[in-house]
Design a protein around this motif. Structure first.
Motif, PDB file in Angstrom:
ATOM      1  N   LEU A 215       1.145  -1.199  -0.304  1.00 35.90           N
ATOM      2  CA  LEU A 215       0.289   0.036  -0.392  1.00 35.90           C
ATOM      3  C   LEU A 215       0.799   1.160  -0.019  1.00 35.90           C
ATOM      4  N   GLY A 216       2.027   1.001   0.589  1.00 38.55           N
ATOM      5  CA  GLY A 216       3.008   2.260   0.350  1.00 38.55           C
ATOM      6  C   GLY A 216       3.321   2.889  -1.086  1.00 38.55           C
ATOM      7  N   GLY A 217       3.119   1.711  -2.451  1.00 38.78           N
ATOM      8  CA  GLY A 217       3.243   2.066  -3.353  1.00 38.78           C
ATOM      9  C   GLY A 217       2.112   3.085  -3.942  1.00 38.78           C
ATOM     10  N   LEU A 218       1.207   2.876  -3.165  1.00 46.76           N
ATOM     11  CA  LEU A 218      -0.236   4.514  -3.423  1.00 46.76           C
ATOM     12  C   LEU A 218      -0.015   5.726  -3.000  1.00 46.76           C
ATOM     13  N   LYS A 219       1.204   6.209  -4.165  1.00 43.61           N
ATOM     14  CA  LYS A 219       1.440   7.480  -3.932  1.00 43.61           C
ATOM     15  C   LYS A 219       0.403   8.784  -4.395  1.00 43.61           C
TER      16      LYS A 219
ATOM     17  N   ILE B 226       0.069  -2.967  11.446  1.00 43.62           N
ATOM     18  CA  ILE B 226       0.076  -2.064   9.939  1.00 43.62           C
ATOM     19  C   ILE B 226       1.351  -1.936   9.598  1.00 43.62           C
ATOM     20  N   PRO B 227       1.487  -2.107   8.290  1.00 39.54           N
ATOM     21  CA  PRO B 227       2.724  -1.948   7.559  1.00 39.54           C
ATOM     22  C   PRO B 227       3.158  -0.598   8.416  1.00 39.54           C
ATOM     23  N   ASN B 228       4.386  -0.691   8.528  1.00 38.83           N
ATOM     24  CA  ASN B 228       5.945   1.243   7.947  1.00 38.83           C
ATOM     25  C   ASN B 228       5.091   1.884   7.230  1.00 38.83           C
ATOM     26  N   GLU B 229       5.653   1.225   5.997  1.00 34.36           N
ATOM     27  CA  GLU B 229       5.141   1.670   4.560  1.00 34.36           C
ATOM     28  C   GLU B 229       4.389   2.018   4.451  1.00 34.36           C
TER      29      GLU B 229
END
Length: 980
Positions: free
Chosen positions: A441-445, A461-464
């Motif tokens: 989900l961190g890639g959803l800039k 909950i991921p740090n990303e």
């Protein structure tokens, strides 16, 4: 030598002389004409305000205005033929100077701030003499006068849209045979369309959208509109069926009849609209299947059948519409699976199939096309979410909106979700998804909203998540998440909503959350958070909600900002929290003093004995506390478990219904930077409608209509009834922030004699108020439509008057003016108690314009205070008191405020005052009242009504005084004097 001479011809000389005189005359005439144009435009300029100095080139020293900004002249006569001044921020009235421009045929003053009546003689003269006139987006008022079209000359184009016009469309418009474009949209026009309007066979554009027009659509000669390109009557109250021959208008490019009350099947002639680009039928009551002949819409780009009662399967024929870009079938009753043929529509950009009864897997073509928006919420889709290889080549690069919420999807969230680099909104809430929250989900800039709430997700909950730097809303509530809140959340600097409630999250609340200065809504309740609340949280100046209830927090609550007034419910069930809010003092931080024994030679026996005795007392008390605590904890666990399940179900239901009202102009159901979205807010808890989404605005459930909208009945899943008021959109606030602010203010008002506002729904094109349902109908119905057997007794009438007074007094205490006091806005509940409704709606108008307001409440004839007609007098609570006074007289006499006889009009207030002056007040009392009742009490109430209805506002008592007077009338034994 002979000299040859030319013969003299007097006629030729005469012709040359006459030509010379004519030339001089023409020059003089042209100069005079030019001066007339200069003079006319300078007079026009003198009467308006030009804040940006756009007309600086207009000077009276010039001989010709042809070089002036906005002015176009004929190249031969040099007369002014066109005047274009759009968007110049000009204001004031249009002066008669323009009448000097005798060659003017085109006038465009759109997008300014001009005011005045559209019926002014100057405007009438201009409309009569011009070929094209555009006065749109100004602030003209009044009704369109009939003479405008009786001598319309060569008028081909008229645009009066986005003003404040009222009244009806004149019948005389049917005589203006040269008209090609008529745009009266976004006004407050009412009544029916002229019966012969389709006799204007030259029409190319017809736009009457966003008004209060009603009745059926005339069908006479509609097939003769051979040149018609645009037909837009959206957002009105038209009823009946579509004309059978509407499809004979073969050149139609835009066909928009959305947001009306149209019924029945679609006429087959529509299949002939092969050139149509937009077909919009949303927000009506059309029924039946979508026919296969829709394949005839060869050129359609936007097809909107949403918010109707269509049933059956989606036809495969839709896959033949190669030009289709936007398809909206939401909020119907379609069944079955989505046809694979839609995968052939290579130009599709947005699809909305939400809130139907679709089943099966999410079709692969959804991610194989280059779609920007996919809305599948509120159906019965099952199976895993799989993007497939096709998505890697298409959807990953294009998709911006993905809403799969409120289905029965299972399995894990694919890691590939992070490859949607353009995704702005991701909503997969209210499904049965399992597994962890993917770190991808961190890639959803580009993401603004991530909503995975109400699933069965686990893990931490991921740090990303902190890499999604544009995130505004993060909703992970209602899962089984563990671990702590990641510190990296501080990187989401635009975050306004953080909802992590109903999980198993542990650890402390990160101090760095205080860096998220945009936060408005924080819900961390029903977790296992520990430690103290960071004092830095007081820096969050935008907080509206901060809920940390049902955790294991300890220490002192922060002081300052939002936390000075935080509700007790937002911090409850944290036993170790202390502070003034929880009414628990915090232990002192001072060290215990060292006490030295000054007499060490004394025996320690007594001291020891005393200490043992003290310990036994403490032990006894401790035992009691321990036992009590054990019982309390056991009960608490049971209660919390029940509440947890209840809250989860409640939020599921509330969230699910949030999209069922979707009525925006776009297909977005969640916020995005570029589109509006439907927003449901409930003030009283759960809201799940037993009738489903399709009967919310069912005409068969209509309760009544008023100046501000139509009211419908519906039921919640728990059996409780509510009343839904659909507001007339053109008059209401277009700004969500303004609407939210005003309605939330009304939603905080609670009183036994006021109808409870339970919630609201907002989009730019659909605004609903959800009210308490009052079962016994309105006071008007009881007074004027009931039988003599069911007539109200005097005691019932008195209690209704007193209850109404108490409700109105509470409104005035809350600084709310009702504006529309009348008997139809006083409802009677099953116990006979009066409840005042429809209060404060005028505050939702974009501006409190007297003319607009009086138009909205024209049904309140006889109740309106005289100061409404005077622009210089401020509208205050005294206006409500005037209306209350008239209502009091209505209740006592049983007569309407204004009654029309065969040859007379009877004004109730004047009639009662005259009877009182002549000593015949008892003759005014309703003759339907039977049995013994105190006539003197009735007369005292009549006197009070007349005092409240005084023509002078300062002579009217305030509502608190009215209540005291009524209580004196009811209890005369207290020796109070009779009202004079």
């Amino acid at each position: 030598m002979r000299i040859k001479t030319t013969p003299f011809h007097p006629p030729l000389l005469l012709l040359l002389f006459l030509f010379f005189l004519n030339t001089i005359s023409t020059i003089n005439s042209s100069t005079i004409a030019l001066n007339d144009d200069v003079l006319g435009l300078m007079v026009f300029k003198a009467d308006i305000h030009d804040p940006n100095n756009n007309l600086s080139t207009w000077t009276e020293e010039d001989d010709s205005p042809c070089t002036w900004v906005g002015v176009t002249c004929d190249p031969y006569s040099h007369r002014v033929t066109e005047l274009h001044l759009p968007g110049f921020s000009l204001s004031g009235h249009i002066s008669k100077g323009l009448l000097n421009l005798q060659s003017l045929h085109t006038l465009s003053l759109s997008n300014n701030n001009f005011t005045g009546l559209i019926s002014s003689p100057i405007l009438i003269s201009l409309i009569k003499s011009l070929q094209s006139i555009d006065l749109s987006q100004n602030r003209f008022t009044g009704s369109i006068p009939d003479p405008v079209f009786t001598q319309c000359g060569s008028l081909t184009y008229i645009n009066l849209s986005h003003n404040e016009l009222t009244g009806q469309i004149p019948e005389s418009i049917s005589t203006c045979l040269t008209l090609q474009t008529v745009d009266f949209s976004s006004n407050q026009l009412s009544g029916r369309l002229p019966n012969k309007i389709w006799s204007l066979t030259s029409l190319r554009t017809v736009d009457f959208s966003n008004n209060f027009l009603d009745g059926v659509i005339p069908d006479e000669k509609i097939e003769s509109l051979f040149d018609l390109r645009v037909f837009n009557i959206s957002s009105n109250s038209f009823s009946g069926v579509l004309p059978d021959k509407i499809g004979e208008c073969l050149l139609l490019r835009v066909f928009d009849v959305s947001d009306n009350y149209l019924v029945g099947l679609l006429p087959q002639s529509l299949q002939k609209l092969s050139l149509c680009n937009v077909v919009n039928l949303r927000g009506n009551y059309f029924t039946g299947n979508v026919p296969d002949w829709v394949r005839g819409f060869k050129s359609v780009e936007t097809l909107d059948f949403s918010v109707n009662n269509f049933t059956g399967l989606v036809p495969n024929a839709l896959g033949e519409l190669e030009m289709l870009k936007s398809l909206n079938l939401s909020l119907n009753r379609f069944t079955g699976e989505l046809p694979e043929s839609l995968g052939k529509c290579g130009n599709l950009s947005v699809v909305d199939f939400s809130w139907n009864v679709f089943t099966g897997d999410v079709p692969g073509w959804v991610f194989g096309l280059r779609l920007k928006g996919v809305y599948l919420s509120g159906n019965r889709f099952t199976g895993n979410v799989e993007f497939g290889m096709a998505a890697a080549a298409a959807g990953f690069e294009s998709l911006e909106m993905l809403d799969l919420s409120s289905n029965s999807l299972s399995g894990v969230i694919p890691l590939a979700i992070g490859n949607f680099s353009r995704l702005v909104v991701l909503n997969m809430s209210r499904n049965s998804l399992v597994g962890s929250v993917p770190s991808s989900l961190g890639g959803l800039k580009a993401a603004n909203v991530i909503d995975l709430s109400d699933n069965s997700l686990n893990g931490s909950i991921p740090n990303e998540i902190g890499c999604a730097g544009l995130l505004e809303e993060l909703r992970l509530d209602g899962n089984f998440l563990t671990g702590s809140i990641p510190d990296q959340i501080q990187n989401c600097s635009d975050l306004t909503v953080l909802s992590l409630s109903r999980n198993n999250i542990t650890g402390m609340i990160p101090v760095d959350i205080a860096k998220l200065t945009e936060l408005e809504y924080v819900d961390l309740s029903f977790n296992h958070l520990s430690g103290s609340l960071p004092k830095e949280l007081t820096n969050l100046s935008n907080l509206v909600t901060f809920n940390v209830s049902h955790n294991e927090l300890e220490g002192e609550l922060p002081l300052g900002g939002f936390f000075n007034t935080i509700p007790l419910s937002s911090v409850s069930d944290n036993p170790s929290l202390c502070g003034s809010i929880v009414n628990e003092s915090c232990p002192g931080a001072h060290p215990k003093p060292i006490v030295l024994n000054p007499n060490p030679s004394h025996s320690d026996h007594g001291s020891t004995s005393l200490n043992m005795s003290h310990k036994r007392i403490i032990l006894s008390i401790s035992a009691i506390i321990a036992i009590g605590a054990a019982v309390f904890i056991a009960l608490g666990v049971i209660v919390v478990t029940i509440l947890n399940l209840h809250v989860r179900n409640s939020i599921n239901r509330s969230a699910a219904v949030a999209l069922t009202f979707s009525g925006g102009d776009d297909f977005s159901h969640t916020r995005s930077p570029s589109s509006d979205y439907g927003k449901l807010v409930m003030f009283t808890g759960d809201a799940e409608f037993v009738s489903g989404t399709h009967a919310l605005l069912n005409k068969e459930c209509e309760l009544g209509r008023g100046g501000f909208g139509v009211v419908y009945w519906t039921a919640l899943r728990n059996g409780r009834s509510v009343a839904i008021k659909k507001l007339h959109v053109p008059s209401m606030s277009k700004c969500q922030e303004d609407f939210d602010r005003e309605v939330k203010k009304l939603g905080t008002i609670r009183h036994a004699n006021l109808v409870l506002l339970e919630g609201y729904y907002w989009t730019p094109s659909l605004q609903l108020l959800i009210n308490e349902y009052v079962s016994s109908g309105s006071l008007y119905k009881h007074l004027h439509e009931g039988t003599e057997e069911n007539t109200l007794s005097w005691r019932e009438r008195f209690e209704i008057i007193l209850g109404t007074a108490k409700g109105l007094a509470h409104l005035h205490q809350m600084k709310v003016i009702h504006y529309n006091m009348k008997s139809s806005n006083v409802l009677i509940d099953c116990s006979g108690e009066a409840k005042v409704g429809d209060f404060g709606l005028a505050a939702l108008l974009p501006s409190l314009d007297r003319h607009v307001l009086s138009g909205k409440i024209q049904s309140a004839l006889g109740y309106m205070a005289p100061e409404f007609a005077c622009q210089s007098v401020k509208i205050t609570e005294k206006c409500d008191i005037y209306g209350f006074g008239i209502l009091v007289l209505e209740v006592v006499t049983g007569k309407k405020p204004v009654e029309y006889m065969e040859d007379d009009v009877v004004i109730l207030c004047d009639m009662v005052r005259g009877a009182l002056d002549n000593g015949r007040a008892d003759e005014c009392i309703d003759r339907k009242l039977k049995g013994d009742f105190p006539i003197e009490e009735c007369i005292s109430v009549i006197k009070l009504g007349l005092v409240c209805a005084s023509q002078v506002p300062s002579n009217r008592p305030d509502m608190e005084e009215v209540i005291k007077i009524l209580e004196m009338i009811q209890c005369p034994s207290e020796g109070q004097e009779e009202i004079e």
